[in-house]
Design a protein around this motif. Structure first.
Motif, PDB file in Angstrom:
ATOM      1  N   THR A   1      71.248  40.706 -21.295  1.00 44.46           N
ATOM      2  CA  THR A   1      70.261  41.552 -20.633  1.00 44.46           C
ATOM      3  C   THR A   1      69.094  41.860 -21.569  1.00 44.46           C
ATOM      4  O   THR A   1      67.935  41.831 -21.148  1.00 44.46           O
TER       5      THR A   1
ATOM      6  N   SER B   1      68.617  45.324 -13.073  1.00 43.04           N
ATOM      7  CA  SER B   1      68.643  46.116 -14.285  1.00 43.04           C
ATOM      8  C   SER B   1      69.590  45.508 -15.305  1.00 43.04           C
ATOM      9  O   SER B   1      69.373  45.621 -16.492  1.00 43.04           O
ATOM     10  N   LEU B   2      70.640  44.875 -14.865  1.00 36.38           N
ATOM     11  CA  LEU B   2      71.583  44.257 -15.781  1.00 36.38           C
ATOM     12  C   LEU B   2      71.848  42.826 -15.342  1.00 36.38           C
ATOM     13  O   LEU B   2      71.873  42.530 -14.162  1.00 36.38           O
TER      14      LEU B   2
ATOM     15  N   LEU C   1      65.668  47.565 -22.934  1.00 41.81           N
ATOM     16  CA  LEU C   1      67.038  47.633 -23.452  1.00 41.81           C
ATOM     17  C   LEU C   1      67.112  47.437 -24.968  1.00 41.81           C
ATOM     18  O   LEU C   1      67.725  48.240 -25.660  1.00 41.81           O
TER      19      LEU C   1
ATOM     20  N   LEU D   1      64.116  39.650 -16.094  1.00 36.72           N
ATOM     21  CA  LEU D   1      65.209  40.365 -15.424  1.00 36.72           C
ATOM     22  C   LEU D   1      65.089  40.255 -13.911  1.00 36.72           C
ATOM     23  O   LEU D   1      66.056  40.442 -13.194  1.00 36.72           O
TER      24      LEU D   1
ATOM     25  N   SER E   1      65.367  40.915 -20.746  1.00 35.73           N
ATOM     26  CA  SER E   1      64.418  42.022 -20.666  1.00 35.73           C
ATOM     27  C   SER E   1      63.194  41.719 -21.519  1.00 35.73           C
ATOM     28  O   SER E   1      62.060  41.897 -21.098  1.00 35.73           O
TER      29      SER E   1
ATOM     30  N   LYS F   1      67.873  52.291 -15.217  1.00 35.35           N
ATOM     31  CA  LYS F   1      69.239  51.741 -15.198  1.00 35.35           C
ATOM     32  C   LYS F   1      69.469  50.832 -16.386  1.00 35.35           C
ATOM     33  O   LYS F   1      70.511  50.877 -17.033  1.00 35.35           O
ATOM     34  N   GLU F   2      68.478  49.985 -16.616  1.00 36.50           N
ATOM     35  CA  GLU F   2      68.585  49.024 -17.711  1.00 36.50           C
ATOM     36  C   GLU F   2      68.839  49.755 -19.028  1.00 36.50           C
ATOM     37  O   GLU F   2      69.714  49.375 -19.806  1.00 36.50           O
TER      38      GLU F   2
ATOM     39  N   ASN G   1      62.939  51.098 -15.170  1.00 38.84           N
ATOM     40  CA  ASN G   1      63.703  50.628 -16.324  1.00 38.84           C
ATOM     41  C   ASN G   1      64.906  51.521 -16.619  1.00 38.84           C
ATOM     42  O   ASN G   1      65.660  51.254 -17.551  1.00 38.84           O
TER      43      ASN G   1
END
Lengths: 519, 118
Positions: A258, A271-272, A123, A267, A262, A150-151, A148
């Motif tokens: 996030t 993802s979030l 991210l 995480l 990350s 979605k992140e 990764n």
């Protein structure tokens, strides 16, 4: 043949665009990576070699030199595997070089079988690249590990493609048939209000209504809290209920939280981060584990607790040097770390909840058991905290043990305890009032008020100021204690939805200065 | 056959195997201080440096296992001297040939390993 492929390198939260240049020439066969690669990047040679062979590509027996430009920046992490492999494919003509352009970024670790595995810090990497492209970010193509995806898409700029294997990526690029970019739905961004992961709903806690009220004020005004109480009075339980009454993370806060998680590799498959962090380091923690650091700077507990809660149980047991490192971040909401390889800063915007016993033996002020400590021992106990740290704590509360009657409130007919959700709504409303009031200022809640602002935002009418004067003299408050009472009173007034601070707000605020009476 | 003779015999077998594939032999036993190469061959501008390992039995490991990092350095050093700075414009390859013998002097099988250093 020469090929260039772009990727990103991180130092702390800062990202730099790195160009992976691969040159293949005749001569004695070798495979070298230059441009200050650290151990994990140097090892990528072996992974890339195996991944290419096992994906059905040829690995040339030629002189291969990979340069990571800019060459003066140290390169860390395993995310370089994928760009190195792609540039090798382009340099050997196994992938037509015009398929990969200036706006394409590759990040990912390769497994020996050619599959692409997740890396840390995606991210902040994506955020940094998109930032540097500004308006043009929409034209970016970001090829990242599928896990990764979605992140990275959470950032919202640029087109993110989740890649599961080198072969699949090469074929999609060659055929110019990329899948749909990864998108995140609105519902995936929603704040997660579930009470889990060791957190406690306020309605589960019997009695302690005064402390709960104090925590509500702390949540509403962003104040730091010190809970003082005999062993078994429920300090830990109360602290664990605190995050459940904090208002939802805003989008930018969630991005920051996030990004830090990350980077730290915390995480945990999500993802979030959609809830406020709650970190409770043990008192044997080292200064570096709190502040962050290391050869490759990683955020510490105080940064990971950002926009959430840092809970220090038995705070007096923490070594003095550990507590002292908290001073700067409590003041500036940021921690600067200087290392041999450079310096970096991490945000550290956390709310501190500290807990301790009332005295070394633990029973000072207990109605049933007698305290065996001398007055001097008690004073020395709190002195360990040090004035500067104590100064940053707006609310002190004495937590006493619950009585039998409170444990069985169903039978006494008292109203049931409020749920965290009900309290959170009030807290959110009070925060909104503050946000609007401080729109033009660099602060976002009452806890951030300093001397300059207190005069303009915590003005008292004649009646309230008379009360304040009496309190000031009776309790022998210091100037700092005076400011603290005013700030907390401001929050109490905000919770009540009142524009002015009234005398009852001050009287309630004074209740949360119990330590002023001990030391 | 003593050890020296066995090695010499193996090199002859290996050279034959490679010339059968269209390579031309340039040098045998090219030795410098700190390096040596058993066979140097050429084919269409491509230069091949070969290490030959002859084994009478496999009880002491396969031939490739005995090419250690030190041996690798010795080969590369010798190759650099042989090429004399002309390495950049030649396609250079390193092979290993394993010759397995049985009953002392008959060839059981010959294996050619291409590009052992990449």
């Amino acid at each position: 043949m020469l090929a260039k492929v772009r990727t990103v390198s991180l130092y702390g939260l800062e990202s730099r665009i790195v160009t992976v240049e691969t040159d293949i020439s005749n001569g004695i066969p070798c495979f070298d990576i230059v441009g200050l690669p650290e151990a994990a990047v140097r090892e990528s040679r072996e992974r890339v070699k195996a991944a290419l062979k096992n994906s059905g590509f040829a690995f040339p027996a030629k002189r291969i030199v990979v340069n990571l430009a800019p060459a003066d920046l140290k390169k860390n992490g395993t995310g370089f595997d994928l760009p190195v492999a792609v540039s090798l494919l382009a340099a050997t003509g196994q992938l037509s070089a015009d398929r990969v352009g200036e706006n394409d970024f590759f990040i990912g670790e390769l497994s020996l079988d050619g599959s692409v595995t997740a890396v840390n810090g995606v991210l902040p990497m994506v955020g940094g690249v998109c930032e540097s492209y500004g308006e043009d970010a929409a034209g970016l193509r970001l090829f990242l590990p599928k896990d990764n995806g979605k992140e990275a898409a959470f950032d919202g700029r640029g087109r993110v493609y989740g890649v599961s294997s080198l072969r699949e990526l090469a074929e999609a690029l060659a055929a110019d048939a990329l899948p749909e970019p990864v998108r995140v739905g609105e519902e995936e961004l929603a704040f997660d209000t579930a009470v889990s992961d060791g957190l406690v709903d306020m309605k589960e806690i019997k009695g302690q209504s005064q402390i709960k009220r104090g925590l509500e004020i702390a949540a509403a005004g962003g104040h730091n809290v010190l809970l003082i109480g005999v062993p078994g009075s429920g300090k830990t339980l109360l602290a664990r209920s605190f995050p459940t009454i904090l208002p939802p993370l805003t989008r930018s806060e969630a991005l920051e939280v996030t990004a830090l998680h990350s980077l730290a590799g915390e995480l945990g498959g999500e993802s979030l981060v959609r809830r406020r962090p709650f970190r409770s380091p043990h008192h044997t923690a080292s200064p570096v584990s709190l502040t962050g650091g290391g050869v490759v700077p990683k955020p510490g507990e105080i940064s990971l607790a950002g926009h959430g809660v840092l809970f220090l149980d038995e705070i007096v047991e923490f070594p003095k040097n550990v507590l002292q490192v908290l001073r700067q971040p409590l003041e500036d909401k940021v921690i600067h770390i200087a290392r041999a390889s450079g310096s970096c800063s991490f945000p550290a915007d956390f709310q501190l909840i500290a807990a301790c016993n009332p005295c070394p033996c633990g029973f000072y002020g207990d109605p049933e058991r007698e305290c065996t400590c001398t007055q001097q021992q008690v004073r020395r106990y709190f002195n360990k905290l040090g004035g500067p740290l104590l100064d940053r704590i707006d609310l002190h509360m004495n937590v006493s043990r619950v009585s039998y009657g409170e444990l069985h409130d169903e039978e006494t007919g008292a109203p049931p305890a409020e749920s965290s959700e009900t309290i959170r709504r009030r807290v959110a409303a009070a925060r909104e009032i503050q946000r609007r009031r401080y729109r033009e200022l660099p602060i976002d809640c009452n806890a951030g008020l300093d001397r300059r602002f207190i005069a303009s935002f915590c003005g008292l009418n004649r009646e309230a100021s008379a009360v304040m004067e009496r309190v000031f003299q009776r309790l022998d408050l210091s100037a700092r204690g005076h400011d603290r009472v005013l700030k907390v009173a401001r929050t109490i007034a905000d919770l009540a939805g009142e524009k002015d601070i009234r005398s009852e707000h001050i009287l309630e605020a004074v209740r949360y200065r119990s330590l002023d009476r001990i030391v | 056959m003593n050890r020296k003779e066995t090695g010499y015999f193996g090199e002859k077998v290996a050279a034959k195997a490679l010339t059968d594939r269209g390579y031309t032999l340039l040098r045998r036993n090219f030795t410098i201080r700190g390096g040596e190469i058993d066979l140097i061959l050429e084919r269409e501008g491509e230069i091949v440096f070969v290490e030959v390992k002859t084994r009478r039995n496999e009880a002491f490991g396969t031939a490739l296992e005995s090419i250690t990092p030190a041996k690798r350095r010795r080969m590369i050093r010798a190759a650099e001297v042989f090429l004399g700075g002309g390495a950049a414009d030649r396609d250079v390859r390193f092979f290993a040939v394993a010759v397995y013998l049985k009953d002392g002097d008959t060839v059981a099988r010959t294996e050619i390993y291409e590009d052992i250093f990449s």
